[in-house]
Design a protein around this motif. Structure first.
Motif, PDB file in Angstrom:
ATOM      1  N   LEU A 215      58.553  63.947 -16.032  1.00 53.43           N
ATOM      2  CA  LEU A 215      57.926  62.799 -16.550  1.00 53.43           C
ATOM      3  C   LEU A 215      56.842  63.232 -17.557  1.00 53.43           C
ATOM      4  CD1 LEU A 215      56.763  59.686 -15.899  1.00 53.43           C
ATOM      5  CD2 LEU A 215      55.781  60.779 -13.855  1.00 53.43           C
ATOM      6  N   GLU A 216      56.987  62.546 -18.517  1.00 50.04           N
ATOM      7  CA  GLU A 216      56.216  63.027 -19.601  1.00 50.04           C
ATOM      8  C   GLU A 216      54.854  62.289 -20.104  1.00 50.04           C
ATOM      9  OE1 GLU A 216      59.890  65.530 -21.509  1.00 50.04           O
ATOM     10  OE2 GLU A 216      59.656  63.573 -22.041  1.00 50.04           O
ATOM     11  N   ASN A 217      53.982  62.692 -20.826  1.00 50.67           N
ATOM     12  CA  ASN A 217      53.095  61.885 -21.492  1.00 50.67           C
ATOM     13  C   ASN A 217      52.306  61.087 -20.333  1.00 50.67           C
ATOM     14  OD1 ASN A 217      53.857  62.599 -24.086  1.00 50.67           O
ATOM     15  ND2 ASN A 217      55.347  60.831 -24.264  1.00 50.67           N
ATOM     16  N   LEU A 218      52.028  61.558 -19.431  1.00 56.54           N
ATOM     17  CA  LEU A 218      51.160  60.941 -18.375  1.00 56.54           C
ATOM     18  C   LEU A 218      49.653  60.913 -18.733  1.00 56.54           C
ATOM     19  CD1 LEU A 218      52.529  62.675 -15.281  1.00 56.54           C
ATOM     20  CD2 LEU A 218      52.466  60.222 -15.459  1.00 56.54           C
ATOM     21  N   LYS A 219      48.899  59.927 -18.316  1.00 54.53           N
ATOM     22  CA  LYS A 219      47.335  59.841 -18.568  1.00 54.53           C
ATOM     23  C   LYS A 219      46.872  60.341 -17.427  1.00 54.53           C
ATOM     24  CE  LYS A 219      44.265  56.197 -19.490  1.00 54.53           C
ATOM     25  NZ  LYS A 219      43.231  56.609 -18.406  1.00 54.53           N
ATOM     26  N   LEU A 220      46.106  61.576 -17.344  1.00 55.50           N
ATOM     27  CA  LEU A 220      45.949  62.111 -16.264  1.00 55.50           C
ATOM     28  C   LEU A 220      44.195  62.554 -16.375  1.00 55.50           C
ATOM     29  CD1 LEU A 220      48.315  64.769 -15.641  1.00 55.50           C
ATOM     30  CD2 LEU A 220      48.083  62.511 -14.833  1.00 55.50           C
ATOM     31  N   ASP A 221      43.682  61.952 -17.364  1.00 60.92           N
ATOM     32  CA  ASP A 221      42.196  62.131 -17.425  1.00 60.92           C
ATOM     33  C   ASP A 221      41.404  61.699 -16.262  1.00 60.92           C
ATOM     34  OD1 ASP A 221      42.895  59.503 -18.043  1.00 60.92           O
ATOM     35  OD2 ASP A 221      41.296  59.392 -19.648  1.00 60.92           O
ATOM     36  N   GLU A 222      41.741  60.397 -15.711  1.00 59.91           N
ATOM     37  CA  GLU A 222      40.886  59.789 -14.656  1.00 59.91           C
ATOM     38  C   GLU A 222      41.055  60.757 -13.131  1.00 59.91           C
ATOM     39  OE1 GLU A 222      41.300  55.656 -13.965  1.00 59.91           O
ATOM     40  OE2 GLU A 222      39.895  55.710 -12.183  1.00 59.91           O
ATOM     41  N   LEU A 223      42.537  60.973 -13.008  1.00 61.71           N
ATOM     42  CA  LEU A 223      42.682  61.877 -11.998  1.00 61.71           C
ATOM     43  C   LEU A 223      42.033  63.214 -11.841  1.00 61.71           C
ATOM     44  CD1 LEU A 223      46.676  61.762 -11.021  1.00 61.71           C
ATOM     45  CD2 LEU A 223      44.752  60.767  -9.673  1.00 61.71           C
ATOM     46  N   ALA A 224      41.941  63.673 -12.885  1.00 58.17           N
ATOM     47  CA  ALA A 224      41.299  65.221 -13.044  1.00 58.17           C
ATOM     48  C   ALA A 224      39.886  65.075 -12.991  1.00 58.17           C
ATOM     49  CB  ALA A 224      41.563  65.665 -14.454  1.00 58.17           C
ATOM     50  N   ALA A 225      39.186  64.083 -13.712  1.00 60.98           N
ATOM     51  CA  ALA A 225      37.857  63.955 -13.598  1.00 60.98           C
ATOM     52  C   ALA A 225      37.449  63.459 -12.059  1.00 60.98           C
ATOM     53  CB  ALA A 225      37.381  62.690 -14.392  1.00 60.98           C
ATOM     54  N   LYS A 226      38.217  62.793 -11.380  1.00 62.10           N
ATOM     55  CA  LYS A 226      37.677  62.536  -9.930  1.00 62.10           C
ATOM     56  C   LYS A 226      38.542  63.269  -8.954  1.00 62.10           C
ATOM     57  CE  LYS A 226      37.350  57.352 -10.584  1.00 62.10           C
ATOM     58  NZ  LYS A 226      38.064  56.036 -10.220  1.00 62.10           N
ATOM     59  N   ARG A 227      39.111  64.531  -9.571  1.00 60.85           N
ATOM     60  CA  ARG A 227      39.672  65.546  -8.490  1.00 60.85           C
ATOM     61  C   ARG A 227      40.494  65.071  -7.534  1.00 60.85           C
ATOM     62  NH1 ARG A 227      34.784  70.179  -8.609  1.00 60.85           N
ATOM     63  NH2 ARG A 227      34.198  69.865 -10.896  1.00 60.85           N
ATOM     64  N   VAL A 228      41.180  64.296  -7.887  1.00 61.28           N
ATOM     65  CA  VAL A 228      42.261  63.426  -7.112  1.00 61.28           C
ATOM     66  C   VAL A 228      43.398  64.327  -7.045  1.00 61.28           C
ATOM     67  CG1 VAL A 228      43.574  61.367  -6.536  1.00 61.28           C
ATOM     68  CG2 VAL A 228      41.317  61.265  -7.552  1.00 61.28           C
ATOM     69  N   TYR A 229      43.586  65.206  -6.021  1.00 68.12           N
ATOM     70  CA  TYR A 229      44.511  66.289  -6.235  1.00 68.12           C
ATOM     71  C   TYR A 229      45.847  65.873  -5.434  1.00 68.12           C
ATOM     72  CZ  TYR A 229      40.900  69.075  -8.192  1.00 68.12           C
ATOM     73  OH  TYR A 229      40.018  69.679  -9.035  1.00 68.12           O
ATOM     74  N   GLU A 230      45.475  65.017  -4.453  1.00 64.44           N
ATOM     75  CA  GLU A 230      46.711  64.771  -3.538  1.00 64.44           C
ATOM     76  C   GLU A 230      46.747  63.189  -3.364  1.00 64.44           C
ATOM     77  OE1 GLU A 230      48.060  66.468   0.740  1.00 64.44           O
ATOM     78  OE2 GLU A 230      45.949  65.670   0.535  1.00 64.44           O
ATOM     79  N   PHE A 231      47.741  62.305  -3.571  1.00 67.74           N
ATOM     80  CA  PHE A 231      47.714  60.916  -3.577  1.00 67.74           C
ATOM     81  C   PHE A 231      49.223  60.312  -3.430  1.00 67.74           C
ATOM     82  CE2 PHE A 231      48.083  63.009  -7.576  1.00 67.74           C
ATOM     83  CZ  PHE A 231      48.967  62.310  -8.175  1.00 67.74           C
ATOM     84  N   ALA A 232      49.297  59.195  -3.126  1.00 70.96           N
ATOM     85  CA  ALA A 232      50.542  58.500  -3.101  1.00 70.96           C
ATOM     86  C   ALA A 232      50.971  58.402  -4.512  1.00 70.96           C
ATOM     87  CB  ALA A 232      50.432  57.108  -2.127  1.00 70.96           C
ATOM     88  N   PHE A 233      52.113  58.678  -4.955  1.00 70.05           N
ATOM     89  CA  PHE A 233      52.469  58.414  -6.153  1.00 70.05           C
ATOM     90  C   PHE A 233      53.565  57.453  -6.221  1.00 70.05           C
ATOM     91  CE2 PHE A 233      56.168  59.355  -9.060  1.00 70.05           C
ATOM     92  CZ  PHE A 233      55.394  59.503 -10.482  1.00 70.05           C
ATOM     93  N   ILE A 234      53.636  56.508  -7.139  1.00 72.28           N
ATOM     94  CA  ILE A 234      54.523  55.457  -6.963  1.00 72.28           C
ATOM     95  C   ILE A 234      54.688  55.276  -8.452  1.00 72.28           C
ATOM     96  CG2 ILE A 234      54.890  53.107  -6.189  1.00 72.28           C
ATOM     97  CD1 ILE A 234      52.527  53.188  -4.375  1.00 72.28           C
ATOM     98  N   MET A 235      56.292  55.175  -8.764  1.00 70.92           N
ATOM     99  CA  MET A 235      56.646  54.670  -9.960  1.00 70.92           C
ATOM    100  C   MET A 235      58.143  54.054  -9.848  1.00 70.92           C
ATOM    101  SD  MET A 235      57.771  57.645 -12.918  1.00 70.92           S
ATOM    102  CE  MET A 235      59.219  58.349 -11.723  1.00 70.92           C
ATOM    103  N   GLN A 236      57.981  53.154 -10.700  1.00 72.91           N
ATOM    104  CA  GLN A 236      59.379  52.100 -10.581  1.00 72.91           C
ATOM    105  C   GLN A 236      59.896  52.214 -12.237  1.00 72.91           C
ATOM    106  OE1 GLN A 236      57.246  48.626  -9.827  1.00 72.91           O
ATOM    107  NE2 GLN A 236      57.196  48.871  -7.576  1.00 72.91           N
ATOM    108  N   PRO A 237      61.057  53.307 -12.118  1.00 71.15           N
ATOM    109  CA  PRO A 237      61.809  53.118 -13.616  1.00 71.15           C
ATOM    110  C   PRO A 237      62.584  52.088 -13.830  1.00 71.15           C
ATOM    111  CG  PRO A 237      62.164  55.116 -12.216  1.00 71.15           C
ATOM    112  CD  PRO A 237      61.563  54.420 -11.417  1.00 71.15           C
TER     113      PRO A 237
END
Lengths: 329, 329, 329, 329
Positions: free
Chosen positions: B290-312
């Motif tokens: 999975l490429e080109n993710l936008k992770l700035d918000e996750l990293a800034a908020k230190r959200v290290y564990e979460f429910a990941f949901i994706m619909q190809p």
């Protein structure tokens, strides 16, 4: 376009579906007497209840509370896909396309012999398959939701206002309203208009109520024709009429979806108007629509309440997005 | 294509990042001595551990238990979007395109003045923006995941095997590994190779462990360049190397993603191989990328564990799908 | 789009081209005093001299006499191609594209092992490369040539009036006007406005006269930049100004072409108007334009008079056509 | 794709066309006894008679002498268009497209209110409408004309060898062979195989001979079905068989064209081979083909000899080009 001739023995259907047939027969009579539905003037409908600058409409219901409310419905972890596969065998509206061109394999010159494959897709990707309608998709004259104007917002490469990228993922309680089940048929008759009374009765039968911010999903059975009888699928469908639409608007949903090409009855029983529910929902009330859902599994399993999750593509300035939503319970 | 000349003052970056810089310096030396990575022969890697007919690979982890495990991580209902907006300002790999052509407004003739807008999209839609790699995307010679052959499976309009439509929605525990955070930098240096040790240390720092079936998401900081310095963004990136990839494979994830163009370090420090982690993951082990993710918000908020949901998107026979995944907590 | 900064040492060019430089300097002054060019009102320009229903304008000159007049100029049988090759290295106006996607080879199953190759082309094919402008290409407000209206004629898939398919092959006397040759330069300076006097002098120097129905071809030398300095090629060009355009209109040609992106000087010295010669020729007078010609060989060989032959693609409702015209002598 | 059922009363046609019908009947018998046509091995057919590096084949006939020979045939200046209009109502081979998307009008901000219209075309533009086949279009296994290999020449964006841009404009004597006229029918029967004897008789009837370098144009009458009965038009056609093809090859033409979808009889009477004349002409002998010509006017006016002029688009690396050729007399 080939001449469209209905080959369906309507009386046979009607005989298995007497109540509905009566409704169908009666409706046009009352409408021919009454006035056609008229879109409200800009001043009557703007600003939106979500504020004069709002571009998200019913997507504003998408808040942590909606997510938590939906999450509580996840008990078994079962995921049911409610989107169709995208391919050239889908029914298409008019001249829309979904053309996939697999590129020639590119072989990289390095020692690990890595080949690369991609495809070019040429498609009205926002408006094919299971599709989510954004607000730029529909107008009343030159005016869209919240009275943003096409002439001021449309560019050759997207809309500056109301683009589908403003919606974001939707995660809320999903409520299936099984109208085909209520009527005891597999597929509602061609051009059957679902009424507010039908919806009330279906909910009563399912022993449930709609809540504000729900993803309201209507089962007509029309999806049975998908990729099997595309001509019939695409030339019209049973769906909600003006009365049902107004009843639903009053419930303040996050979106209204169905397993047909337009959510609404198509063509409308009143020949003077063209898809009025598209205007009522998208333009007048800022409520998103979701079309061509695949609801057979949900209906067969009687999953009436579930976590609805959908991720529209963030097409900047787009009018909609093909989607692959899921129901989770 | 313009000549690519790095304008980045590398020494300045290195001075703020001494340890990593040393690693970067040392690595090529050891590799020039050792042998290049070699893709395993078909007989060594097939059949897949998921069975000889399997076409889903790591997506087989997608089961009710994975959903329930992830659902438990939803506590506040906060949704964080980790996909970028799709537009022409995105960085593109090579000649790929994302062209949106807004059609002329079609005004229906009926009394309700309903106008309709759609757009034609011409794009390698499976391989632009935040994108999910299916197994038909990559090969070792003529051979793909589970030894399905390009020459037997590819048609002009998609692949008969391994198409992305076979994946379905993914809903599992997401685990962010913040390597940039570990190194104390906003952006890892150009072409920095993330090692297994880096990942171990980052997890230790975050006080967490990977679990089987996780969506493993690596934060490199490279996403900061998205739509700001596209030339630099697209010509290479920091990312995992062969060692880290093999370490991750052993953890048996549902997918591996990152906020860069190739997940892996690019170009590889070993000039004799081209993107070997693409082969290790997609072809050899059947693990999605999975490429080109936008992770700035996750990293800034230190959200290290979460429910990941994706619909190809369910593109039949497709090599991948642009996606709009979310992290929910 | 990158900021456009001219890197050309204009004074150096001017020093080698004194007369022209003076013209360039003087012109804006006179224009800043005088009024900007104004498009005539519909009533002033319609109906066209070719009749109120005419959709072919200057292409009406295409008659057997024109063919015979041109045929007499064929003496050696030499054919000189005056169209450029179509590829992705061409300069493009704005976001236009010419993308060729070679399809995967299709191998037929029969015993003769016949493989088939084709390509998908995605392009503004009417408006790329050496291109012929039809009348639907340009407007004054909502009004086109002969006062056909965009709002009444445009559909999503072409124009019901003025489509380029109405033109047909053009075969007439071609007349090369070598303005670069007149000025003794290889390339006219950037944004140099060719005047009526320039044209008169060039014709005098070439000892020739224009005739009614000619294909008038102007050599500016700008074509030297084609595929070599595309940024400069596409951001403007020397070409005819309003005065020269009106002088040419009075000669009643079949078309006016040049080896630059707009035939006319671009941008116009008067910043208040945008490409006025496009309106003067296509909209007001119904005279076709032909852009991006390849004139190096014609000019080098001093072929000033020739049989001009061009076959626009018959794109129904199209605004123009990429072409591959020839000069025969 | 709908099931293809011929609705044509074949016996009625045959009764008006006894001789030909007999040929049709007899042919398969002899072929079932004899061996199927076999493509020659590379060593048998390479190098081409035009030299081992040649990429132009029969287009090498395009020399000043050919032009002068053709020019002498221009006596009245009459131009007859022999290309069809390009639109979505054309018959298409397989999934090929010709989609025109008229862009939204762009209104420039300056005072002269200049609006600009263009269209995006998505099409296998080299292989739709009246079309000219280049040598990269067809193969024997991996091998093309002059034994250039697909695997060595094909890129994702065109062929490095044999691209249609190498052909250039063709201007030569055109010779119409009216086989339908010979047989006294408006349209040759479906799948009728034109023989060498048919061609000889037709030429005799027209009192003319073929010359080296001619554009040989065969009138079958099949063009009458164009845009009227597309299903029938595209599912097969009368055309030349192997015998006629070899007879024509011996005459050394510049190209061979017809008013049908494949020049050759389609499908071939021998079911073991697929379009063998495509290989005989394009691959084995380097002779270009020209399909879907519009020949009604030429045939009706009995214009058997004329100047043939055609300008293929210079699509770099392209397999062919849609064209708008003309006959001039």
């Amino acid at each position: 376009m080939k001449p469209v001739i209905s080959l369906m023995p309507r009386m046979a259907v009607a005989s298995a579906f007497v109540l509905a047939a009566i409704t169908v027969t009666v409706k046009p009579v009352s409408q021919s007497v009454s006035q056609s539905w008229q879109p409200p003037a800009d001043a009557q409908r703007c600003p939106s209840k979500w504020g004069p600058e709002d571009q998200r409409g019913s997507a504003n219901h998408m808040k942590p509370e909606a997510v938590l409310r939906a999450t509580k419905l996840i008990r078994t972890g079962e995921v049911i896909e409610i989107g169709h596969t995208l391919n050239s065998q889908m029914p298409f509206f008019g001249t829309r396309r979904f053309d996939v061109h697999t590129k020639r394999t590119f072989m990289n010159p390095q020692s690990n012999r890595r080949g690369s494959n991609e495809e070019l897709v040429v498609s009205e990707i926002g408006q094919v398959g299971t599709q989510f309608d954004g607000f730029a998709h529909q107008t009343i004259g030159d005016s869209m939701y919240n009275c943003f104007k096409v002439s001021e917002s449309a560019t050759r490469n997207g809309f500056e206002k109301l683009g589908v990228e403003k919606v974001g993922a939707l995660f809320t309680r999903g409520a299936l309203i099984d109208v085909a089940g209520l009527k005891g048929v597999k597929i509602l008759p061609d051009n059957y208009e679902i009424t507010a009374r039908d919806i009330e009765q279906a909910l009563e039968r399912q022993n449930m109520k709609l809540e504000k911010g729900d993803a309201v999903i209507i089962h007509t059975g029309w999806g049975e024709l998908w990729a099997k009888d595309n001509d019939r699928y695409a030339r019209g469908c049973p769906g909600i009429g003006v009365g049902a639409a107004e009843w639903l608007v009053a419930r303040d949903p996050m979106l209204v979806g169905a397993d047909n090409i337009s959510v609404e009855v198509n063509p409308n029983p009143d020949p003077k108007v063209s898809l009025p529910i598209h205007q009522i929902m998208l333009v007048v009330n800022g409520i998103h629509l979701l079309e061509n859902l695949k609801l057979d599994e949900l209906a067969a399993k009687r999953v009436y309440e579930f976590a609805f999750i959908m991720q529209p593509l963030k097409i900047q300035g787009g009018t909609g997005s093909t989607v692959a939503p899921i129901a989770v319970r």
